[in-house]
Scaffold this motif. Structure first.
Motif: not given
Lengths: 64, 189
Positions: B136-138, B164-173
């Motif tokens: 939840x802590x975007x 609202x909960x974010x589903x996040x991923x790491x972006x290498x670029x």
């Protein structure tokens, strides 16, 4: 002198890359791959825990 | 608690390691409906608990009965544990420190992550392409490095508030751009 024997483990291919999984839990991963979505008995136990937690919160904090 | 999510997006998480931040883990621990819907949505991924999140989940529990329930819940086999091995910890710590430097230089004024949030960000970096985080802590996972894959929205029954909960991923670029900026700054010293 007898050498200590290594503990028996089962080599399971987790696919790539999964080096951080605990092999002792491998059976769960394999079961999950073969069955969809999760073992029903475990889900039922967890739902029961959630219900107990909810009832505990209601009894402790919300009754007064 | 009702979950509002585009169920067609569920396939995006097939084979991925789905990490829960403590806020979301605590929420599913308190609500049967949310727990069931979460399992359904991530049914093709692997629900994974970072050791530091387990620590955060279990700490500071006042009621002994609730402490026992939490321990039972977190130990269930549907949660795949991430191994707390020293070699991995050192790499996560290195990632976390680097990310903290990037956050500072990328001028993220609202981003003041705790140690555990930084380590979790380091974990996402370690499992790039295969790990996602539900939180939840975007604001603790800034857009200069992280992407939002999808939102999970849940309606709280007692007051109708939408969480609202974010589903996040790491972006290498994006990370590489920030890292180059950091290196440029360092070269000027």
């Amino acid at each position: 002198m007898n050498q200590p024997q290594p503990e028996k483990t089962i080599d399971i291919d987790f696919g790539n890359p999964q080096p951080f999984f605990d092999k002792n839990r491998a059976v769960v991963v394999i079961e999950k791959k073969n069955k969809t979505p999760y073992p029903k008995s475990v889900v039922k136990e967890m739902l029961d825990i959630i219900r107990q937690n909810r009832e505990l919160i209601e009894k402790t904090y919300e009754s007064g | 608690m009702r979950l509002f999510v585009d169920e067609r997006a569920s396939s995006k998480f097939a084979g991925k390691y789905v990490f829960f931040d403590n806020d979301f883990l605590s929420e599913i621990f308190s609500d049967e409906e949310l727990f069931k819907k979460t399992l359904e949505f991530f049914s093709r991924g692997f629900l994974t608990i970072d050791p530091l999140i387990k620590f955060e989940f279990l700490r500071d529990t006042y009621l002994p009965e609730q402490r026992k329930l939490k321990e039972d819940f977190i130990s269930k086999a549907i949660f795949t544990p991430a191994i707390s091995h020293n070699d991995i910890f050192v790499r996560l710590q290195s990632n976390a420190l680097l990310l903290s430097k990037i956050y500072t230089h990328e001028k993220q004024p609202n981003c003041k992550p705790s140690f555990i949030d930084l380590m979790l960000a380091g974990r996402m970096m370690f499992h790039e392409n295969i790990g996602v985080l539900v939180t939840r802590n975007k604001k603790d996972y800034p857009s200069c490095v992280f992407d939002i894959e999808i939102f999970l929205n849940a309606e709280r029954p007692k007051d109708g508030v939408i969480l609202s909960y974010s589903v996040l991923c790491f972006n290498r670029r994006k990370f590489n751009v920030c890292y180059r900026n950091l290196q440029t700054l360092d070269q000027g010293i």
